[in-house]
Design an enzyme around this catalytic site. Structure first.
Site, PDB file in Angstrom:
ATOM      1  NE  ARG A  90     -13.326  -4.120 -15.337  1.00 26.39           N
ATOM      2  CZ  ARG A  90     -13.491  -3.278 -16.373  1.00 26.39           C
ATOM      3  NH1 ARG A  90     -13.399  -1.983 -16.180  1.00 26.39           N
ATOM      4  NH2 ARG A  90     -13.742  -3.752 -17.578  1.00 26.39           N
ATOM      5  CE1 TYR A 139       2.266  -1.421   5.553  1.00 31.12           C
ATOM      6  CE2 TYR A 139       1.306  -0.514   3.563  1.00 31.12           C
ATOM      7  CZ  TYR A 139       1.830  -1.584   4.260  1.00 31.12           C
ATOM      8  OH  TYR A 139       1.903  -2.804   3.659  1.00 31.12           O
ATOM      9  CG  ASP A 185      -3.537   5.077   6.466  1.00 27.40           C
ATOM     10  OD1 ASP A 185      -4.373   4.561   7.234  1.00 27.40           O
ATOM     11  OD2 ASP A 185      -2.794   4.420   5.728  1.00 27.40           O
ATOM     12  CE  LYS A 202      -3.186  -4.182   7.838  1.00 29.41           C
ATOM     13  NZ  LYS A 202      -3.171  -3.525   6.592  1.00 29.41           N
TER      14      LYS A 202
END
Ligand code: PLP
Length: 400
Positions: A66, A121, A186, A211
């Site tokens: 982690r 978005y 973004d 994406k």
């Protein structure tokens, strides 16, 4: 590796410099959840270095997955190089990346106000609008950023090209208006191949790596390219909230990067053809594609128009509803940026959580252009649009 290398070369070689020394040709996948500790003191020091946002100390070990994973770090190094950034931090999703950026720059440093430029978005808009992270948001137009920045503003958020109408926002202008306040861009739609926000003064370039970076519809991931100092603020949030990227996903992302420049350019070339064809169709009232507008940011900030195209149907929602389900090569599905073409209705799906006043027009469809032949995609759209002309009046009468 020299800064003078071209993107195509960086995309192939970045994050792989030590492979020959390791005696392998493909990057190894490290699936360890925990790591052997050299001794209590050195292991503890490495742990402390990482919880403070740094990297593992030499010979200190990675301690726990982690905190650090070498396969993830390879993808991060490669993406950072493509973005011209000092560092990158990868997350389990684009939304996890955004969450870490917001938390580390706002509530955790006593500046809970965010200025955000719409459109964004839908998930980004929603996260900010709900105030779930303890933030307060002011939405504004690109030219109004300065007017809304105040002492408690910790972050300015923009998206360009913006979702779903592909508007371009001048990053340098927003950065100038924001002054000392960091600007997050973004960069999902543009990819590092077409736009590098940090070169225009942005503090962070965020990608939904789900994406174009992944590009094959089989990975959910997010990544932020930024300075090492800012990465050191993002990593502890990732560790504490557990929003780490899985090493198998990081491997797939890294594997996909060498073809990113080729994919983006090929998809863009097809998108330009499809957009031009759509503009001549009676059923289409408006085509949203940067390549069809005389925007001074195209060719300067944004090096190419990209492969996302949106359309507004002349017969509004009934026609859009029909077309979304009538294509066969375009899969009716959310997401974007993959090798296969997708079509979706933003108001019903990706932008559904956006407040009604800012939701996209119900006649808009968003198309993600893949690697299929342009002629085949055009033929598919032609038959779907033809059907829309027939169905629209009937559906409207029904709705009325
Ligand atoms: N930013 C943009 C532009 C997006 O399209 C998306 C997802 O569709 C996100 C961020 C969120 O990314 P993810 O779905 O990987 O969490």
């Amino acid at each position: 590796m020299s800064a003078a290398l071209h993107d195509d070369t960086i995309a192939v070689h970045a994050g792989r410099q030590d492979l020959a020394t390791l005696g392998v040709h493909a990057p190894p996948i490290d699936l360890s959840s925990t790591y052997p500790l050299p001794d209590v003191e050195t292991g503890g020091d490495s742990y402390e270095a990482m919880t403070g946002g740094g990297r593992p100390i030499p010979d200190g070990g990675n301690v726990y997955a982690r905190l650090w994973n070498p396969t993830v770090a390879r993808f991060e190094a490669a993406l950072a190089q493509l973005e011209g950034a000092e560092a990158a931090v990868a997350f389990a999703s684009g939304m996890a990346a955004l969450t870490a950026a917001v938390l580390s720059h706002t509530t955790s440093v006593g500046r809970p106000h965010v200025v955000a430029v719409r459109p964004l978005y839908g998930g980004t808009d929603h996260l900010l609008a709900t105030g779930l992270l303890g933030t307060e948001v002011t939405y504004c137009d690109p030219g109004e950023v300065h007017a809304h920045v105040r002492a408690e503003t910790g972050l300015v958020v923009i998206e360009t090209p913006a979702n779903p109408t592909l508007e371009l926002v001048d990053i340098g202008d927003v950065v100038a208006q924001a002054g000392e306040v960091p600007v997050l861009v973004d960069n999902t739609f543009a990819t590092p191949i077409l736009q590098n926000p940090l070169a225009h003064g942005a503090a962070m370039s965020l990608h939904s790596a789900t994406k174009y970076l992944g590009g094959h519809g089989d990975v959910v991931a997010g990544v932020i390219a930024c300075s090492e100092e800012r990465a050191a603020a993002l990593r502890p949030v990732r560790a504490i909230t557990g929003s780490v990227l899985h090493p198998l996903a990081a491997y797939l992302l890294h594997r996909g990067l060498p073809t990113l420049p080729l994919r983006v350019r090929a998809q863009q070339g097809t998108a330009a053809r499809v957009a031009a064809w759509l503009q001549a169709q009676d059923a289409v009232a408006e085509v949203y594609y940067p390549g069809l507008r005389a925007d001074p940011l195209l060719g300067t900030q944004l090096r190419g128009p990209g492969a996302m195209v949106s359309i507004r149907l002349r017969d509004g929602y009934p026609a859009a509803r029909h077309v979304a389900s009538a294509t066969s090569l375009f899969a009716h599905a959310v997401s974007l940026g993959g090798v296969d073409s997708l079509i979706q209705h933003p108001a019903a799906l990706t932008h559904r959580p956006v407040t009604a006043d800012a939701r996209p027009d119900a006649g808009i469809l968003r198309l993600s252009i893949g690697l299929e032949h342009a002629d085949d995609l055009i033929a598919d759209l032609a038959q779907a649009l033809e059907g829309a002309c027939a169905v629209a009046p009937r559906a409207e009468a029904h709705a009325g």
